[in-house]
Enzyme design. Structure first.
Site, mmCIF file in Angstrom:
data_model
loop_
_atom_site.group_PDB
_atom_site.id
_atom_site.type_symbol
_atom_site.label_atom_id
_atom_site.label_comp_id
_atom_site.label_asym_id
_atom_site.label_seq_id
_atom_site.Cartn_x
_atom_site.Cartn_y
_atom_site.Cartn_z
ATOM 1 N N GLU A 108 -8.953 -2.163 5.500
ATOM 2 C CA GLU A 108 -7.721 -2.354 6.274
ATOM 3 C C GLU A 108 -8.026 -2.505 7.765
ATOM 4 O O GLU A 108 -7.453 -3.350 8.441
ATOM 5 C CB GLU A 108 -6.794 -1.151 6.056
ATOM 6 C CG GLU A 108 -5.510 -1.219 6.880
ATOM 7 C CD GLU A 108 -4.529 -0.098 6.548
ATOM 8 O OE1 GLU A 108 -4.968 0.944 6.004
ATOM 9 O OE2 GLU A 108 -3.338 -0.269 6.832
ATOM 10 N N GLU B 52 -5.548 7.452 18.126
ATOM 11 C CA GLU B 52 -6.144 8.794 18.275
ATOM 12 C C GLU B 52 -7.050 9.096 17.078
ATOM 13 O O GLU B 52 -8.178 9.573 17.232
ATOM 14 C CB GLU B 52 -5.042 9.871 18.368
ATOM 15 C CG GLU B 52 -4.223 9.844 19.649
ATOM 16 C CD GLU B 52 -3.128 8.783 19.639
ATOM 17 O OE1 GLU B 52 -2.878 8.183 18.573
ATOM 18 O OE2 GLU B 52 -2.534 8.532 20.700
ATOM 19 N N GLN C 272 0.851 -1.192 0.000
ATOM 20 C CA GLN C 272 0.000 0.000 0.000
ATOM 21 C C GLN C 272 0.887 1.241 0.000
ATOM 22 O O GLN C 272 1.507 1.565 1.014
ATOM 23 C CB GLN C 272 -0.860 -0.052 1.268
ATOM 24 C CG GLN C 272 -1.813 1.081 1.471
ATOM 25 C CD GLN C 272 -2.351 1.078 2.899
ATOM 26 O OE1 GLN C 272 -1.698 0.577 3.823
ATOM 27 N NE2 GLN C 272 -3.523 1.621 3.095
ATOM 28 N N SER D 65 1.178 6.266 2.680
ATOM 29 C CA SER D 65 1.822 7.214 3.605
ATOM 30 C C SER D 65 3.056 7.865 3.002
ATOM 31 O O SER D 65 3.784 7.254 2.219
ATOM 32 C CB SER D 65 2.254 6.495 4.887
ATOM 33 O OG SER D 65 1.156 5.947 5.543
ATOM 34 N N SER E 85 4.805 -1.502 4.078
ATOM 35 C CA SER E 85 4.995 -2.902 4.468
ATOM 36 C C SER E 85 5.031 -3.767 3.216
ATOM 37 O O SER E 85 4.237 -3.549 2.285
ATOM 38 C CB SER E 85 3.839 -3.373 5.354
ATOM 39 O OG SER E 85 3.674 -2.497 6.437
HETATM 40 C C1 LIG Z 1 4.099 -1.280 11.446
HETATM 41 C C2 LIG Z 1 3.585 -0.240 10.496
HETATM 42 C C3 LIG Z 1 3.256 -0.589 9.200
HETATM 43 C C4 LIG Z 1 2.804 0.384 8.301
HETATM 44 N N1 LIG Z 1 2.527 0.010 7.012
HETATM 45 C C5 LIG Z 1 2.124 0.948 6.118
HETATM 46 C C6 LIG Z 1 1.892 0.593 4.756
HETATM 47 O O1 LIG Z 1 2.055 -0.564 4.353
HETATM 48 N N2 LIG Z 1 1.520 1.554 3.883
HETATM 49 C C7 LIG Z 1 1.329 2.848 4.277
HETATM 50 O O2 LIG Z 1 0.952 3.661 3.435
HETATM 51 N N3 LIG Z 1 1.558 3.235 5.571
HETATM 52 C C8 LIG Z 1 1.956 2.312 6.491
HETATM 53 N N4 LIG Z 1 2.198 2.679 7.799
HETATM 54 C C9 LIG Z 1 2.105 4.089 8.162
HETATM 55 C C10 LIG Z 1 0.927 4.441 9.062
HETATM 56 O O3 LIG Z 1 -0.277 4.434 8.343
HETATM 57 C C11 LIG Z 1 1.231 5.823 9.667
HETATM 58 O O4 LIG Z 1 2.372 5.677 10.484
HETATM 59 C C12 LIG Z 1 0.072 6.341 10.495
HETATM 60 O O5 LIG Z 1 -1.007 6.683 9.673
HETATM 61 C C13 LIG Z 1 0.473 7.577 11.330
HETATM 62 O O6 LIG Z 1 1.093 8.530 10.541
HETATM 63 P P1 LIG Z 1 2.480 9.191 11.000
HETATM 64 O O7 LIG Z 1 3.419 8.086 11.357
HETATM 65 O O8 LIG Z 1 2.885 10.151 9.955
HETATM 66 O O9 LIG Z 1 2.176 9.952 12.346
HETATM 67 P P2 LIG Z 1 1.554 11.418 12.473
HETATM 68 O O10 LIG Z 1 0.393 11.534 11.564
HETATM 69 O O11 LIG Z 1 2.649 12.415 12.325
HETATM 70 O O12 LIG Z 1 1.024 11.407 13.955
HETATM 71 C C14 LIG Z 1 1.890 11.628 15.079
HETATM 72 C C15 LIG Z 1 1.032 11.575 16.338
HETATM 73 O O13 LIG Z 1 0.060 12.635 16.324
HETATM 74 C C16 LIG Z 1 -1.251 12.106 16.487
HETATM 75 N N5 LIG Z 1 -2.193 12.869 15.662
HETATM 76 C C17 LIG Z 1 -2.013 13.268 14.369
HETATM 77 N N6 LIG Z 1 -3.106 13.928 13.937
HETATM 78 C C18 LIG Z 1 -3.999 13.931 14.961
HETATM 79 C C19 LIG Z 1 -5.318 14.446 15.121
HETATM 80 N N7 LIG Z 1 -5.935 15.094 14.134
HETATM 81 N N8 LIG Z 1 -5.948 14.250 16.309
HETATM 82 C C20 LIG Z 1 -5.325 13.590 17.331
HETATM 83 N N9 LIG Z 1 -4.056 13.092 17.237
HETATM 84 C C21 LIG Z 1 -3.414 13.250 16.072
HETATM 85 C C22 LIG Z 1 -1.164 10.673 15.996
HETATM 86 O O14 LIG Z 1 -2.179 9.865 16.571
HETATM 87 C C23 LIG Z 1 0.234 10.277 16.463
HETATM 88 O O15 LIG Z 1 0.198 9.893 17.817
HETATM 89 C C24 LIG Z 1 2.653 1.728 8.721
HETATM 90 C C25 LIG Z 1 2.971 2.076 10.047
HETATM 91 C C26 LIG Z 1 3.437 1.114 10.925
HETATM 92 C C27 LIG Z 1 3.775 1.522 12.335
#
Ligand SMILES: Cc1cc2nc3c(=O)[nH]c(=O)nc-3n(C[C@H](O)[C@H](O)[C@H](O)COP(=O)(O)OP(=O)(O)OC[C@H]3O[C@@H](n4cnc5c(N)ncnc54)[C@H](O)[C@@H]3O)c2cc1C
Length: 390
Positions: free
Chosen positions: A231, A359, A113, A116, A148
């Site tokens: 998902e 969250e 996918q 991100s 992933s």
């Molecule tokens: C093991 C793993 C596998 C993954 N696999 C994939 C994949 O295959 N393909 C893919 O596309 N992505 C993948 N991801 C990415 C995943 O979807 C993102 O990490 C996730 O959506 C969070 O985005 P971020 O890491 O940019 O955190 P951020 O969006 O920067 O968030 C940081 C913190 O702020 C909080 N936050 C942000 N906005 C808000 C809000 N509006 N209200 C309250 N709290 C908020 C979040 O909850 C978090 O605690 C994977 C992640 C992990 C950990």
């Protein structure tokens, strides 16, 4: 279910039974026959691995097939393909995409996918990867992260920006792309577990035929919602503490030298939560709307973390050592692997992030399910090009 559909279903199950009874079959042959009979995803249309059943009956039929014929569970590396790509292809793809469904189910082709990006995780509509139209094809440039399985996948689902002048949710388009296309490079990202299960994926002038666009130009967000809803359902099972983790904690507790009554109460509490989550998941497995997905994902992820933390704590000082060390490895995704306690503890931290953080899922439950006040969104109607971005 209409009488015609009911008789098609009975016929398919009887055909499967007599075919299986007729001799030894390889797993690949079994999958090919299950697909041909429309039993791979019974709620998909006929000709696409299904029989056109309603989703509730489809889930019941799948459960019956697995109990009656012992059909193997979907391996970890096929969860994205079977649980996310397939429903999206069926809902938004054309008839020319149906052969891909067969390859997902029968040949177990792997998908990943490409959603991100460094500045588009929770705020996924902020995707900056661009797709520029060039006749009947698109040229894609950008960088995706946390992908992933990209190192194993043949195909990817891709969200890209096709109109930077439209507000952020409206300028996106959804594509599928082959991972061996020229211009795609995949680099491992080293995780806290010592494994690299996900990757950074760079897209450099990658060409995608227009026939591999799902949905309309600019309609990518609504197609992505189909993938994300699927998902959460798929990950509720993956995020659950695997291999009877609570039972493992109980076994360890009996061997533990320093037991105390406070921890005993915690353990009983975890056991109650585990049984409740499992019972709730089973009871609502046939929810056709997917609205219970965010709830299951939050419950499963947080339980997984609490059980893993409790169990690691039972190791006492031993929890400070990580015997497998940090040589970067790729995980074995061919089956459900049995992991050691510390690996499980470290991996569990990602459960409340992947597939939408806890969250964000609570926000979704509040806004979309309970109808509570939405979060303030200052950039929703502004052209994406003019929004402030990190
Ligand atoms: C093991 C793993 C596998 C993954 N696999 C994939 C994949 O295959 N393909 C893919 O596309 N992505 C993948 N991801 C990415 C995943 O979807 C993102 O990490 C996730 O959506 C969070 O985005 P971020 O890491 O940019 O955190 P951020 O969006 O920067 O968030 C940081 C913190 O702020 C909080 N936050 C942000 N906005 C808000 C809000 N509006 N209200 C309250 N709290 C908020 C979040 O909850 C978090 O605690 C994977 C992640 C992990 C950990």
């Amino acid at each position: 279910m209409t009488a015609t559909t009911a008789s098609a279903l009975d016929g398919a199950i009887e055909n499967l039974r007599s075919w299986l009874d007729a001799g030894h079959r390889t797993p690949q042959e079994i999958r090919a026959t299950v697909y041909r009979l429309g039993l791979a995803w019974p709620h998909f249309p006929t000709g696409a691995g299904g029989l056109g059943l309603d989703p509730v009956t489809g889930v019941a039929v799948t459960a019956r097939l697995s109990a009656e014929f012992g059909l193997p569970a979907v391996p970890a590396r096929s969860v994205i393909a079977c649980g996310m790509a397939a429903p999206t292809l069926v809902a938004h793809g054309g008839g020319h995409h149906h052969p891909l469904l067969r390859r997902i189910y029968v040949d177990q082709e792997i998908w990943c996918q490409l959603f991100s990006e460094p500045s588009a995780g929770s705020d996924l509509a902020n995707v900056a990867t661009t797709a520029r139209r060039d006749g009947d094809r698109w040229v894609v440039n950008g960088a995706k992260v946390w992908t992933s399985l990209a190192h194993e996948a043949q195909w990817a689902m891709l969200l890209a920006r096709t109109d930077p002048d439209a507000p952020k949710h409206r300028g996106l388009t959804y594509f599928i792309v082959r991972l061996d296309a020229p211009g795609v490079s995949v680099r491992p990202l080293f995780q806290i577990t010592g494994e690299a299960e996900f990757n950074e994926v760079l897209l450099d002038d990658v060409v995608i035929p227009d026939s591999d666009r799902l949905g309309g130009v600019g309609d990518g967000w609504s197609v992505a919602i189909t993938t994300l809803t699927s998902e959460r359902g798929a990950l509720s099972n993956v995020a659950r503490p695997g291999g009877n983790a609570v039972d493992r904690a109980v076994r360890l507790w009996h061997q533990c030298e320093h037991r105390n009554p406070v921890d005993q109460v915690r353990l009983a509490d975890l056991w109650i939560r585990d049984r409740l989550v499992t019972a709730t998941l089973n009871r609502t497995a046939d929810d056709p709307t997917g609205s219970t997905g965010p709830m299951h994902k939050v419950l499963s992820a947080e339980l997984h973390q609490d059980v893993a933390e409790f169990t690691a704590g039972l190791l006492g000082r031993g929890a400070l050592e990580y015997p497998r060390g940090y040589p970067m490895t790729r995980p074995d995704t061919s089956a459900e692997a049995e992991h050691d306690l510390l690996y499980d503890y470290l991996r569990s931290r990602g459960s409340s992030i992947e597939g939408g953080t806890s969250e964000i899922l609570r926000n979704i439950i509040g806004e979309r399910i309970l109808g509570l006040e939405p979060e303030p969104r200052v950039d929703k109607a502004v052209p994406w090009r003019e929004t402030r971005r990190g």
